[in-house]
Design a protein around this motif. Structure first.
Motif, PDB file in Angstrom:
ATOM      1  N   ASN A  81       0.826  -1.198   0.000  1.00  0.00           N
ATOM      2  CA  ASN A  81       0.000   0.000   0.000  1.00  0.00           C
ATOM      3  C   ASN A  81       0.870   1.261   0.000  1.00  0.00           C
ATOM      4  N   LEU A  82       2.019   1.181   0.637  1.00  0.00           N
ATOM      5  CA  LEU A  82       2.946   2.321   0.661  1.00  0.00           C
ATOM      6  C   LEU A  82       3.732   2.477  -0.635  1.00  0.00           C
ATOM      7  N   THR A  83       3.935   1.392  -1.373  1.00  0.00           N
ATOM      8  CA  THR A  83       4.845   1.436  -2.516  1.00  0.00           C
ATOM      9  C   THR A  83       4.176   1.362  -3.888  1.00  0.00           C
ATOM     10  N   VAL A  84       3.047   0.685  -4.005  1.00  0.00           N
ATOM     11  CA  VAL A  84       2.375   0.580  -5.311  1.00  0.00           C
ATOM     12  C   VAL A  84       1.682   1.904  -5.591  1.00  0.00           C
ATOM     13  N   ARG A  85       2.025   2.532  -6.695  1.00  0.00           N
ATOM     14  CA  ARG A  85       1.504   3.860  -7.029  1.00  0.00           C
ATOM     15  C   ARG A  85       0.585   3.843  -8.241  1.00  0.00           C
ATOM     16  N   HIS A  86      -0.066   2.753  -8.481  1.00  0.00           N
ATOM     17  CA  HIS A  86      -1.012   2.627  -9.589  1.00  0.00           C
ATOM     18  C   HIS A  86      -2.409   2.487  -8.994  1.00  0.00           C
ATOM     19  N   PRO A  87      -3.435   2.958  -9.689  1.00  0.00           N
ATOM     20  CA  PRO A  87      -4.806   2.854  -9.157  1.00  0.00           C
ATOM     21  C   PRO A  87      -5.429   1.473  -9.307  1.00  0.00           C
ATOM     22  N   ASN A  88      -4.747   0.577 -10.020  1.00  0.00           N
ATOM     23  CA  ASN A  88      -5.279  -0.768 -10.223  1.00  0.00           C
ATOM     24  C   ASN A  88      -5.342  -1.518  -8.896  1.00  0.00           C
ATOM     25  N   PRO A  89      -6.351  -2.364  -8.736  1.00  0.00           N
ATOM     26  CA  PRO A  89      -6.486  -3.090  -7.467  1.00  0.00           C
ATOM     27  C   PRO A  89      -5.424  -4.162  -7.254  1.00  0.00           C
ATOM     28  N   VAL A  90      -4.977  -4.245  -6.016  1.00  0.00           N
ATOM     29  CA  VAL A  90      -4.103  -5.316  -5.549  1.00  0.00           C
ATOM     30  C   VAL A  90      -4.809  -5.923  -4.344  1.00  0.00           C
ATOM     31  N   GLY A 124      -8.817   2.211  -7.861  1.00  0.00           N
ATOM     32  CA  GLY A 124      -8.534   3.400  -7.065  1.00  0.00           C
ATOM     33  C   GLY A 124      -8.690   3.216  -5.564  1.00  0.00           C
ATOM     34  N   LYS A 125      -8.938   1.993  -5.118  1.00  0.00           N
ATOM     35  CA  LYS A 125      -9.168   1.754  -3.690  1.00  0.00           C
ATOM     36  C   LYS A 125      -7.904   1.322  -2.946  1.00  0.00           C
ATOM     37  N   GLY A 126      -6.787   1.193  -3.645  1.00  0.00           N
ATOM     38  CA  GLY A 126      -5.548   0.799  -2.981  1.00  0.00           C
ATOM     39  C   GLY A 126      -5.448  -0.690  -2.781  1.00  0.00           C
ATOM     40  N   VAL A 127      -4.505  -1.079  -1.958  1.00  0.00           N
ATOM     41  CA  VAL A 127      -4.268  -2.490  -1.652  1.00  0.00           C
ATOM     42  C   VAL A 127      -5.288  -2.942  -0.621  1.00  0.00           C
ATOM     43  N   MET A 128      -5.837  -4.146  -0.847  1.00  0.00           N
ATOM     44  CA  MET A 128      -6.861  -4.680   0.047  1.00  0.00           C
ATOM     45  C   MET A 128      -6.543  -6.114   0.425  1.00  0.00           C
ATOM     46  N   VAL A 129      -7.136  -6.553   1.524  1.00  0.00           N
ATOM     47  CA  VAL A 129      -7.062  -7.950   1.966  1.00  0.00           C
ATOM     48  C   VAL A 129      -8.481  -8.495   1.930  1.00  0.00           C
ATOM     49  N   ALA A 130      -8.673  -9.633   1.258  1.00  0.00           N
ATOM     50  CA  ALA A 130      -9.995 -10.268   1.163  1.00  0.00           C
ATOM     51  C   ALA A 130      -9.955 -11.610   1.878  1.00  0.00           C
ATOM     52  N   MET A 131     -10.746 -11.712   2.933  1.00  0.00           N
ATOM     53  CA  MET A 131     -10.833 -12.944   3.719  1.00  0.00           C
ATOM     54  C   MET A 131     -12.238 -13.066   4.295  1.00  0.00           C
ATOM     55  N   ASN A 132     -12.782 -14.279   4.295  1.00  0.00           N
ATOM     56  CA  ASN A 132     -14.028 -14.583   4.994  1.00  0.00           C
ATOM     57  C   ASN A 132     -15.189 -13.677   4.563  1.00  0.00           C
ATOM     58  N   ASP A 133     -15.351 -13.481   3.255  1.00  0.00           N
ATOM     59  CA  ASP A 133     -16.419 -12.666   2.657  1.00  0.00           C
ATOM     60  C   ASP A 133     -16.277 -11.162   2.890  1.00  0.00           C
ATOM     61  N   LEU A 134     -15.235 -10.718   3.578  1.00  0.00           N
ATOM     62  CA  LEU A 134     -15.021  -9.298   3.826  1.00  0.00           C
ATOM     63  C   LEU A 134     -13.744  -8.855   3.118  1.00  0.00           C
ATOM     64  N   PHE A 135     -13.642  -7.542   2.901  1.00  0.00           N
ATOM     65  CA  PHE A 135     -12.375  -7.016   2.402  1.00  0.00           C
ATOM     66  C   PHE A 135     -12.029  -5.762   3.178  1.00  0.00           C
ATOM     67  N   ASN A 139      -4.062  -0.304   5.078  1.00  0.00           N
ATOM     68  CA  ASN A 139      -3.431   0.557   6.076  1.00  0.00           C
ATOM     69  C   ASN A 139      -3.994   0.374   7.484  1.00  0.00           C
ATOM     70  N   ASP A 140      -5.021  -0.466   7.640  1.00  0.00           N
ATOM     71  CA  ASP A 140      -5.588  -0.661   8.978  1.00  0.00           C
ATOM     72  C   ASP A 140      -5.829  -2.126   9.315  1.00  0.00           C
ATOM     73  N   VAL A 141      -5.647  -3.027   8.360  1.00  0.00           N
ATOM     74  CA  VAL A 141      -5.975  -4.436   8.594  1.00  0.00           C
ATOM     75  C   VAL A 141      -4.992  -5.064   9.582  1.00  0.00           C
ATOM     76  N   THR A 142      -5.542  -5.940  10.414  1.00  0.00           N
ATOM     77  CA  THR A 142      -4.709  -6.678  11.354  1.00  0.00           C
ATOM     78  C   THR A 142      -5.281  -8.075  11.571  1.00  0.00           C
ATOM     79  N   LYS A 143      -4.408  -9.009  11.832  1.00  0.00           N
ATOM     80  CA  LYS A 143      -4.843 -10.366  12.157  1.00  0.00           C
ATOM     81  C   LYS A 143      -5.111 -10.399  13.656  1.00  0.00           C
ATOM     82  N   SER A 144      -6.351 -10.657  14.023  1.00  0.00           N
ATOM     83  CA  SER A 144      -6.733 -10.588  15.431  1.00  0.00           C
ATOM     84  C   SER A 144      -7.045 -11.947  16.045  1.00  0.00           C
ATOM     85  N   HIS A 145      -6.956 -13.006  15.256  1.00  0.00           N
ATOM     86  CA  HIS A 145      -7.219 -14.342  15.781  1.00  0.00           C
ATOM     87  C   HIS A 145      -6.317 -15.323  15.053  1.00  0.00           C
TER      88      HIS A 145
END
Length: 170
Positions: A81-90, A124-135, A139-145
């Motif tokens: 998220n800090l380094t990829v400077r393209h609007p394409n989704p990751v 244009g939404k930046g880097v995302m994490v998709a797990m368990n039907d949510l994304f 910049n705020d995602v954390t593994k809590s379990h």
């Protein structure tokens, strides 16, 4: 309780385990590495970033999905998220249950990640994490379990959205 050996399956094997993804996107596989995620290091992060940057700069793809172990997924997502400077989704995804487990979650997480990365809404939404039907935003995602399939959260902002019938709802 299924035995688990990380980094065994190739990216081609992972994709072939979910034939339905070929109905929503044209996929090309690139194997950047095949390691247990606790062995992630700066050299691999840089190689991953350079690969993604080259793909987008040369207009070789519209989006990228990264299969990743969950131990360091949030760190990889944040770095990208800090380094990829393209609007394409990751989109990063993984599984909490191994492929050999009863009710493995990896195949459906991969399907949702491909659906998210190929959606126009993800542009244009930046880097995302998709797990368990949510994304989640990187910049705020954390593994809590450590074992629950609902292991990832965004404690400050909540999820960006939810996948429903292969479509993202932001």
């Amino acid at each position: 309780q299924a035995s688990y050996n990380p980094g065994i399956l190739s990216v081609e094997q992972i994709i072939s385990s979910v034939p339905a993804v070929n109905e929503i996107a044209n996929l090309d596989a690139i194997q950047v590495c095949n390691i247990s995620s606790q062995n992630m290091e700066e050299q691999i992060w840089l190689q991953l970033w350079k690969t993604i940057d080259s793909l987008f700069a040369n207009k070789l793809c519209d989006g990228v999905v990264i299969t990743h172990g969950t131990d360091t997924m949030e760190e990889t997502a944040y770095f990208l998220n800090l380094t990829v400077r393209h609007p394409n989704p990751v989109v990063l995804t993984g599984s909490m249950r191994p492929a050999s487990a009863l009710s493995a979650d990896g195949p459906f997480n991969l399907y949702n990640a491909v659906a998210l990365a190929s959606s126009k809404e993800a542009y244009g939404k930046g880097v995302m994490v998709a797990m368990n039907d949510l994304f989640f935003c990187a910049n705020d995602v954390t593994k809590s379990h450590t074992t629950n399939t609902a292991a990832f959260t965004c404690p400050n902002y909540g999820p960006l959205g939810q996948m429903r019938d292969g479509k993202p709802n932001f």
